[in-house]
Design an enzyme around this catalytic site. Structure first.
Site, PDB file in Angstrom:
ATOM      1  N   SER A  25     -33.069 -93.233  91.322  1.00  0.00           N
ATOM      2  CA  SER A  25     -33.324 -92.073  92.186  1.00  0.00           C
ATOM      3  C   SER A  25     -34.806 -91.974  92.521  1.00  0.00           C
ATOM      4  O   SER A  25     -35.184 -91.693  93.663  1.00  0.00           O
ATOM      5  CB  SER A  25     -32.837 -90.792  91.505  1.00  0.00           C
ATOM      6  OG  SER A  25     -31.458 -90.867  91.198  1.00  0.00           O
ATOM      7  N   ASP A  26     -35.658 -92.182  91.528  1.00  0.00           N
ATOM      8  CA  ASP A  26     -37.105 -92.174  91.763  1.00  0.00           C
ATOM      9  C   ASP A  26     -37.507 -93.313  92.698  1.00  0.00           C
ATOM     10  O   ASP A  26     -38.280 -93.119  93.646  1.00  0.00           O
ATOM     11  CB  ASP A  26     -37.850 -92.345  90.441  1.00  0.00           C
ATOM     12  CG  ASP A  26     -38.070 -91.030  89.709  1.00  0.00           C
ATOM     13  OD1 ASP A  26     -38.155 -89.984  90.384  1.00  0.00           O
ATOM     14  OD2 ASP A  26     -38.165 -91.049  88.482  1.00  0.00           O
ATOM     15  N   LEU A  27     -37.014 -94.498  92.408  1.00  0.00           N
ATOM     16  CA  LEU A  27     -37.449 -95.677  93.161  1.00  0.00           C
ATOM     17  C   LEU A  27     -37.058 -95.582  94.630  1.00  0.00           C
ATOM     18  O   LEU A  27     -37.865 -95.872  95.524  1.00  0.00           O
ATOM     19  CB  LEU A  27     -36.858 -96.938  92.533  1.00  0.00           C
ATOM     20  CG  LEU A  27     -37.358 -97.275  91.123  1.00  0.00           C
ATOM     21  CD1 LEU A  27     -36.553 -98.426  90.537  1.00  0.00           C
ATOM     22  CD2 LEU A  27     -38.841 -97.612  91.133  1.00  0.00           C
ATOM     23  N   GLY A  83     -39.071 -93.098  96.521  1.00  0.00           N
ATOM     24  CA  GLY A  83     -40.348 -93.682  96.905  1.00  0.00           C
ATOM     25  C   GLY A  83     -40.227 -94.574  98.123  1.00  0.00           C
ATOM     26  O   GLY A  83     -41.089 -94.557  99.017  1.00  0.00           O
TER      27      GLY A  83
END
Length: 421
Positions: A179-181, A184
């Site tokens: 989810s973070d990647l 980004g």
């Protein structure tokens, strides 16, 4: 001496007020493509991920391997934004910036005069990207969002893992902070789109990125199965919800991945296994039939596949131009000759001589390739250079700010790593 940027974004100035992963991943992408990224960190603390270990670098910094994955091609300046003088310095940096990326809670930058409304008054051409767990509006806007939480809330974990009732059944998160990647990645794409708009109109704008929005958008075919077909997605282990067979099978000495995307490939696979009668079975002639009779098909294929050695089956599939392979460990794939041929592992050297290795940018440009000019910095190691080069402060003024705790610097080690025992 760091080589000047040569990528397609050379000359673009990015002010990075983010920490942890989604924001730093975004700004690292921009840095790989040539942007000049200035990372602002809290004096005495730095990015949270510097302490997310073990493992840590044994170089005196004790920076974690986690931190190294998302912070190359940046300069680090440690400035206390809670101090009015520090916030004023950051505002001055924003005046000359093209892009600001931050991941503070909704409204968290207003009291420092670093929110979008304040900064865009000073710099109307500014692209301001805010990354939060749930976005700038909606009933969850004030909640803190972390990757693990979002993987569960988004529905991703409901389709990841083995079915209930099977050994190891139950919801699982993905093995990387997906989810973070991907937030980004979407943030970097959105920033480039906003820059294209600015090039045409001169207008800056605000970009509101949310981890939950991004992860829900990635439900892709699973969401469409429900929205357009009324089929509720469920956990299937390594099986595909729509394409059959598209899963792992157990050979005599290990597992093999089989990914057959069309009916011809299925017929060729059955011929390879010596099972022409399976290919001719009316239940299995097309993908919809195979999906409807998935269990019966597996019952026909599994006993035969189990007699093969994994390497032999993979080689036979490759010869037949059928997509198959093995499940690699991380060390195995990083030592794979294909990865070496693509130049995906890049060696870098920190300012004190400490060697680090990073995974490079995956896109290959014919004319403006990404470069790897700055290893992930120690917290505050560029504070003095940033204030001198970008704001024109004198060494005396910088020394005063450091002495008063508004700014911090990490001095470069006079003894390179090669000299330390």
């Amino acid at each position: 001496m760091t080589a000047p940027a040569s990528g397609p974004l050379a000359g673009l100035k990015v002010l990075d007020l983010s920490r942890v992963l989604a924001g730093p991943w975004c700004t690292q992408i921009l840095g790989d493509l040539g942007a000049e990224v200035t990372k602002i960190e809290q004096p005495g603390q730095g990015d949270d991920t510097r302490r997310w270990g073990p493992p840590f670098l044994d170089d005196g910094s004790r920076d974690s391997a986690y931190y190294l994955c998302a912070n190359r091609n940046k300069r680090s300046a440690a400035i206390d934004l809670a101090d009015p003088r520090g916030a004023a310095l950051i505002r001055r940096l924003a005046i000359d910036a093209d892009v600001v990326v931050e991941n503070f809670r909704v409204g968290g930058l207003v009291k420092y005069g670093l929110d979008h409304a304040s900064l865009t008054t000073l710099n109307p051409r500014l692209i301001h990207c805010s990354i939060t767990g749930f976005g700038q509006d909606g009933p969850y806007r004030d909640r803190g969002g972390y990757d693990f939480l979002v993987q569960g809330m988004s529905g991703l974990m409901s389709v990841t893992g083995h079915p209930d009732g099977e050994p190891g059944g139950g919801p699982l998160k993905v093995g990387v902070p997906i989810s973070d990647l991907v937030t980004g990645l979407y943030a970097a794409t959105s920033i480039l789109a906003a820059l294209a708009h600015r090039d045409r109109t001169g207008e800056g704008q605000h970009i509101d990125m949310a981890l939950l929005d991004t992860q829900v958008s990635l439900l892709a075919n699973q969401a469409s199965n429900w929205l357009n077909g009324g089929q509720q997605p469920r956990r299937l282990g390594n099986r595909h919800p729509n394409v059959v067979p598209y899963q792992d099978f157990a050979c005599a000495d290990g597992d093999v991945l089989v990914a057959l995307g069309n009916d011809r490939q299925f017929r060729d696979f059955c011929a390879l296994l010596g099972l022409p009668e399976v290919a001719a079975d009316a239940r299995f002639r097309d993908n919809s039939g195979r999906a409807a009779h998935r269990d019966a098909l597996e019952a026909a294929l599994c006993p035969v596949i189990a007699t093969w050695q994994a390497a032999d089956l993979i080689a036979a599939m490759e010869a037949a131009k059928l997509p198959g392979g093995k499940v690699n460990t991380i060390p195995e794939i990083l030592a794979d000759p294909q990865i070496a041929a693509r130049g995906l592992i890049q060696p870098m050297t920190r300012s004190d001589g400490t060697p680090v290795r990073v995974l490079g940018y995956p896109g290959r440009f014919s004319r403006t390739p990404p470069d790897y000019r700055r290893a992930p910095p120690r917290s505050g190691e560029d504070s003095r250079a940033v204030l001198r080069d970008l704001l024109g402060l004198s060494d005396e003024d910088i020394t005063t700010l450091i002495g008063e705790g508004v700014v911090a610097e990490t001095l470069r080690d006079p003894h390179p790593a090669s000299e330390r025992q």
